[in-house]
Design a protein around this motif. Sequence first.
Motif, short mmCIF file in Angstrom:
data_model
loop_
_atom_site.label_atom_id
_atom_site.label_comp_id
_atom_site.label_asym_id
_atom_site.label_seq_id
_atom_site.Cartn_x
_atom_site.Cartn_y
_atom_site.Cartn_z
N PHE A 1 1.01 -1.48 -0.20
CA PHE A 1 -0.34 -0.02 -0.39
C PHE A 1 1.13 1.10 0.16
CE2 PHE A 1 -2.68 2.80 2.51
CZ PHE A 1 -3.41 3.19 1.88
N ALA A 2 0.95 2.03 -0.69
CA ALA A 2 1.83 3.28 -0.96
C ALA A 2 1.14 4.18 -1.46
CB ALA A 2 2.96 2.99 -1.61
N PRO A 3 0.98 5.04 -1.32
CA PRO A 3 -0.99 6.05 -1.52
C PRO A 3 -0.28 7.43 -2.06
CG PRO A 3 -0.67 5.97 1.30
CD PRO A 3 0.24 4.75 0.58
N PHE A 4 0.80 7.96 -1.20
CA PHE A 4 1.75 8.89 -1.46
C PHE A 4 3.12 8.58 -1.06
CE2 PHE A 4 2.78 13.25 -0.56
CZ PHE A 4 2.65 13.75 -1.58
N VAL A 5 4.40 8.13 -2.12
CA VAL A 5 5.35 7.82 -2.20
C VAL A 5 5.97 8.80 -3.39
CG1 VAL A 5 5.27 5.37 -3.04
CG2 VAL A 5 7.21 6.16 -2.16
N ALA A 6 7.38 8.95 -2.69
CA ALA A 6 7.94 9.80 -4.16
C ALA A 6 9.01 9.00 -4.86
CB ALA A 6 9.37 11.22 -3.47
N ALA A 7 9.50 7.62 -4.44
CA ALA A 7 10.26 6.98 -5.12
C ALA A 7 9.42 6.50 -5.55
CB ALA A 7 10.75 5.72 -3.97
N PRO A 8 9.88 5.40 -7.06
CA PRO A 8 9.24 5.14 -8.05
C PRO A 8 9.71 3.34 -7.92
CG PRO A 8 11.84 5.43 -8.34
CD PRO A 8 11.68 5.57 -7.41
N ILE A 9 7.63 3.48 -7.37
CA ILE A 9 7.90 2.45 -5.97
C ILE A 9 7.25 1.16 -7.05
CG2 ILE A 9 5.28 3.06 -6.11
CD1 ILE A 9 6.91 1.10 -3.41
N ASN A 10 6.21 1.68 -8.88
CA ASN A 10 6.14 -0.10 -8.92
C ASN A 10 7.72 -0.71 -9.93
OD1 ASN A 10 3.17 -0.21 -9.36
ND2 ASN A 10 3.72 1.67 -10.27
N GLN A 11 8.44 0.46 -9.77
CA GLN A 11 9.92 0.12 -10.82
C GLN A 11 10.76 -0.61 -9.64
OE1 GLN A 11 12.23 3.54 -13.15
NE2 GLN A 11 10.03 4.11 -13.91
N VAL B 1 -0.21 -8.19 -3.81
CA VAL B 1 -1.87 -6.65 -4.17
C VAL B 1 -0.73 -5.99 -4.14
CG1 VAL B 1 -3.98 -5.93 -3.95
CG2 VAL B 1 -3.44 -8.22 -3.03
N ILE B 2 -0.70 -4.88 -5.14
CA ILE B 2 -0.38 -3.33 -5.07
C ILE B 2 -1.11 -2.52 -5.15
CG2 ILE B 2 1.42 -1.87 -5.92
CD1 ILE B 2 2.82 -3.96 -7.74
N ILE B 3 -1.50 -1.91 -4.47
CA ILE B 3 -2.19 -0.41 -4.11
C ILE B 3 -1.20 1.10 -4.44
CG2 ILE B 3 -4.04 0.70 -3.14
CD1 ILE B 3 -4.82 -2.24 -1.89
N THR B 4 -1.48 1.77 -5.57
CA THR B 4 -0.44 2.70 -5.33
C THR B 4 -1.64 4.07 -6.19
OG1 THR B 4 0.31 1.97 -7.92
CG2 THR B 4 1.23 1.51 -5.81
N SER B 5 -0.84 5.26 -6.54
CA SER B 5 -1.67 5.99 -6.63
C SER B 5 -1.85 6.26 -8.45
CB SER B 5 -1.40 8.08 -6.02
OG SER B 5 0.23 7.68 -5.72
N LYS B 6 -0.57 6.08 -8.36
CA LYS B 6 0.18 6.42 -9.98
C LYS B 6 1.06 5.21 -10.71
CE LYS B 6 3.27 9.20 -9.47
NZ LYS B 6 4.49 10.27 -9.31
N VAL B 7 0.24 5.37 -11.36
CA VAL B 7 1.21 4.08 -12.45
C VAL B 7 3.04 5.06 -13.06
CG1 VAL B 7 2.17 2.61 -14.32
CG2 VAL B 7 -0.36 2.98 -12.56
N ASP B 8 4.41 4.36 -12.90
CA ASP B 8 5.22 5.20 -12.90
C ASP B 8 4.85 4.98 -14.39
OD1 ASP B 8 6.12 4.95 -10.21
OD2 ASP B 8 7.12 3.17 -10.07
N GLU B 9 6.29 6.08 -15.45
CA GLU B 9 6.00 5.89 -16.61
C GLU B 9 7.12 4.05 -17.58
OE1 GLU B 9 7.86 8.90 -18.30
OE2 GLU B 9 8.26 9.89 -16.85
N LEU B 10 8.12 3.69 -16.42
CA LEU B 10 7.97 2.60 -16.97
C LEU B 10 7.44 1.51 -17.14
CD1 LEU B 10 10.90 0.80 -18.30
CD2 LEU B 10 11.18 0.79 -15.37
#
Length: 307
Positions: free
Chosen positions: A271-281, A291-300
Amino acid sequence: MTSPAEPVLDCCRSDWVASSQQSFTLYHAGARLWRQEDLVDIEQQLEHVNTAETFTLRRVDGSHIKIKNPMLGVENPIWSPFVRFREYWSLVRSRPRNLPPEIYGCSYILEWENMSIEEYRGPHPDCEAWFRSYRETWQASATCQSVKTQITHILSSEPGKTVSKVVCFGLGDLTFRSPDWWHIQNRERPEHEQETEHDCALDSSVHHAVALTLKEAVTAASRTEVKLVTQDPSYTAESKSIVGRVAPEFEFVGRHGAGGFSELSDDCVVFAPFVAAPINQIIADLARPAVIITSKVDELVVMTLKQ
């Protein structure tokens, strides 16, 4: 008679060209930008901020570089180190303007945050009451019940799949007290548009409440005890104390923003609602969570999905 050698001009920033090409080649050959052992190592190094002369960073090619510690021997330092991650495109496409060439090939670097303002403002006196109130409101909401239902459905769709922990990143500090500039700008708005500090503290309180719900849902679905760990370099000591009193289920990790990624595994929920790191990468290099819950998807990740 020989003619004098013609001067050779470097007009293409050869350091950056060579580094970006190397990062691209290594990554497409299977090299990982991040390794759990490296992130644990830098987290442990930063625990010695008052005594270490240097810190060691690992480049993508496996070589190392030493960074001077400006807080060596400093009593009561106002500067706190944290790890900033450089995502894929920072390594292969956008030449950094504020880094020396020796760091071009590093997927993580050190930055320093001045903590004097936070100590000057101090925590808001009502932050614990807000957190308790938000948690109760969230638990009674239809959205909370929907989250439980969705998590149960996802985990039950894979028979035999077990989850041992919920790993959180960027939930936010609970002791938020608005800076002076926010009060000035807020007063300049029409009265009906003005916010309260209560409003500003909503996100972090809700994030923590959601994390607790995820733990509850995963525990019920897995029928086993589940850990709940959280990493956010912005946590203050007061915030950790509040969470410990209201929700002792939380375990704090990665004070400097790196060690918490060692908790990633195939049997976790992220669960990563607001993280500065490129979490998905980072996740792509380290694990395949249930399960991965994030607020946005990285460009990669977007690029990969389009291919």
